[in-house]
Design an enzyme around this catalytic site. Structure first.
Site, mmCIF file in Angstrom:
data_model
loop_
_atom_site.group_PDB
_atom_site.id
_atom_site.type_symbol
_atom_site.label_atom_id
_atom_site.label_comp_id
_atom_site.label_asym_id
_atom_site.label_seq_id
_atom_site.Cartn_x
_atom_site.Cartn_y
_atom_site.Cartn_z
ATOM 1 N N ASP A 271 0.915 -1.643 -0.127
ATOM 2 C CA ASP A 271 0.218 0.144 0.365
ATOM 3 C C ASP A 271 0.789 0.816 0.213
ATOM 4 O O ASP A 271 2.128 1.280 0.233
ATOM 5 C CB ASP A 271 -0.864 0.030 1.109
ATOM 6 C CG ASP A 271 -2.295 0.928 1.228
ATOM 7 O OD1 ASP A 271 -1.784 1.741 0.052
ATOM 8 O OD2 ASP A 271 -3.166 0.194 1.852
ATOM 9 N N ALA A 272 -0.137 2.315 -0.614
ATOM 10 C CA ALA A 272 0.978 3.524 0.125
ATOM 11 C C ALA A 272 2.225 3.753 0.565
ATOM 12 O O ALA A 272 1.693 4.285 1.785
ATOM 13 C CB ALA A 272 -0.064 5.372 -0.636
#
Length: 546
Positions: A271-272
């Site tokens: 994920d980011a």
């Protein structure tokens, strides 16, 4: 110390997915803190960065933007976006669909229809993504939202039990894959039972392995068996499997559980990494290296792309990261791209804006309407809404994407002459500070009230809306005989709580969706008018990937 050849930097760069605006001009960037300027984008792509995640602008402009980005690169790019609820959720002019949980609720009543709609949902997103040059859809959400207090997953999930999520997410995967795009199951090993938002902090999940096996893991297992090409990690700490590092940076979770036990051979993407669940604890470079060490293949949105590349190169040179390990990730990325249809990156040069420049196809417009109508729930009598005062509470305030100037909620207030009050701190506060009488009703006009609540789990909101005293507000308004109608757009948990409190004479309607189309349908349902087959579409924007 091991020496690294001149290709190390290019190898490191190929494992990054960086953030860009979907708009063409630097001046149009909505989130310049995270969206790189064109000069930097062009440099990084020319040096081998392997992917771009996009947000913002129109579908027509995105069609040009993806061509531009691909032209700046010297290799095929992974071009992705968080379009869990339709391409129009992020890019104006495309389809913006009701959130997945609307089908999760339908699945309990009509399982076959829900599964068919989920597959059509995937086809719509896949078809429109390809039309604008996206080849990787960061969906489906595989989280089981069995915690009503979850501040970030909520209606983004396909259901509240693993069987429903497995069935509907797999149907979505079939539909999207048939349209020639890559998908991504997220957020491994499961973000559905958290009470913290990993965009803001690092959630703690206190579940043992048997619990994971029974609730969180089955949807991922089903999607892996169905051939999902990518899995996204979750920024959450799971002490039962790793007491020190969150899943995104954990070898026990990414290598031992996901790779070895579940047998996943595709792309593992973080994920980011700019989300606070990671960025608050590790530097951009160290987070990137730790993720690759743990078993990730792609590093999504590092806080500093240049720092990440340098840290990966340094780890290669020191021997901390093995060259063959990163080469394996590179080959997984290239194999994923090889799965795409030959025409995915070759759009009609005679129509560079794509067919979405004329809006969604009729079948996709019909799907958007059917999903809204399927999710509507009604209670109490319908009634004309003449002479009311509109009281609005909207996540994100009056500038939220669900409330463009042409939003039906605003247009009806304007054309009907309804006084409008927005409960978000704009203007004099209506909150009294009294728990028993939370609204300062003397600051409102004398008209009866239509209360519209646009509240759902959203990234970056945390538990803000869930701590607001809406049950007390409903009871206060009814004691004062002021409430004539209620619309809840978003969280089914808020609706389930408030509907029990309503007097028989109060008109009430629920919609899982908050889109302009949903607003129109809710207003018509409150008044008992036939639902219109509207073509209204709009866009939404969040600052990070979800």
């Amino acid at each position: 110390m091991a020496m690294v050849d001149s290709g190390a930097r290019r190898l490191a760069a190929e494992l990054l997915v960086i953030r860009a605006s979907g708009t063409l001009s630097d001046d149009q960037r909505r989130h310049p803190r995270w969206e790189l300027p064109n000069q930097e984008l062009r440099r990084l792509l020319s040096e081998g960065v392997g992917g771009v995640i996009l947000l913002g602008g129109s579908a027509a402009e995105l069609s040009l933007r993806t061509r531009e980005l691909q032209a700046w690169a010297h290799q095929p790019l992974l071009l992705c976006a968080d379009v869990e609820e339709g391409v129009g959720q992020r890019f104006e002019g495309a389809s913006w669909l009701a959130p997945p949980l609307s089908l999760g609720r339908l699945h309990g009543r009509e399982p076959q229809r829900a599964e068919q709609l989920a597959e059509r949902y995937g086809r719509c997103i896949g078809r429109e993504a390809r039309a604008v040059g996206l080849n990787w859809v960061l969906a489906p959400v595989a989280d089981v939202n069995n915690n009503p207090a979850n501040p970030v997953i909520n209606v983004r999930a396909w259901g509240e039990d693993p069987a429903t999520v497995s069935t509907l997410a797999t149907a979505f995967l079939r539909g999207a894959t048939a349209e020639g795009v890559l998908c991504c199951a997220k957020h491994f090993p499961g973000h559905g039972d958290t009470q913290q938002d990993s965009h803001l902090e690092l959630p703690l999940l206190e579940h043992d392995r048997p619990r994971l096996d029974s609730i969180e893991l089955p949807p991922f297992d089903a999607l892996i068996k169905a051939g999902v090409p990518a899995v996204m990690t979750a920024h959450l700490l799971l002490p039962a499997l790793d007491r020190e590092r969150p899943a995104t940076l954990s070898a026990p979770l990414l290598t031992e559980l996901l790779r070895l036990e579940l047998g996943f051979t595709g792309l593992v993407v973080t994920d980011a990494l700019v989300m606070e669940g990671i960025a608050a604890h590790w530097t951009a470079g160290e987070a990137a290296v730790l993720a690759l060490e743990a078993g990730a293949d792609l590093v999504l949105m590092p806080a500093d792309a240049e720092a990440a590349i340098k840290a990966i190169c340094a780890a290669l040179q020191s021997g901390r990261l093995k060259r063959e390990r990163l080469e394996a990730s590179r080959q997984r990325r290239r194999r994923a791209l090889a799965q795409l249809r030959d025409d995915t990156l070759q759009r009609d040069a005679a129509n560079p804006l794509g067919w979405l420049s004329n809006g969604p196809l009729p079948d996709d417009r019909s799907l958007a309407v059917e999903l809204i109508q399927t999710g509507l729930e009604r209670q109490g009598p319908s009634r004309p809404l003449a002479g009311v005062q509109l009281l609005l509470r909207v996540d994100g305030g009056p500038g939220a994407a669900v409330l463009p100037p042409t939003a039906p909620a605003l247009l009806r207030a304007a054309t009907g002459g309804w006084p409008l009050t927005v409960l978000d701190g704009v203007g004099p506060s209506l909150w009294s500070g009294n728990p028993a009488e939370p609204l300062a009703l003397e600051r409102l006009g004398p008209e009866p009230l239509l209360l519209l609540l646009f509240l759902r789990g959203n990234p970056f909101r945390g538990s803000m809306s869930s701590t607001e005293p809406w049950a007390a507000v409903i009871e206060q308004l009814q004691r004062a005989d002021r409430l004539v109608a209620l619309g809840v757009l978003g969280s089914p948990y808020l609706w389930d709580q408030l509907r029990k409190l309503l007097h028989p004479g109060v008109a009430a309607v629920y919609s899982p969706a908050q889109t302009p189309l949903a607003q129109q349908q809710v207003l018509e349902a409150l008044e008992g008018r036939p639902a219109a087959q509207s073509s209204t579409h709009a866009t939404a924007a969040h600052a990070f990937t979800d």
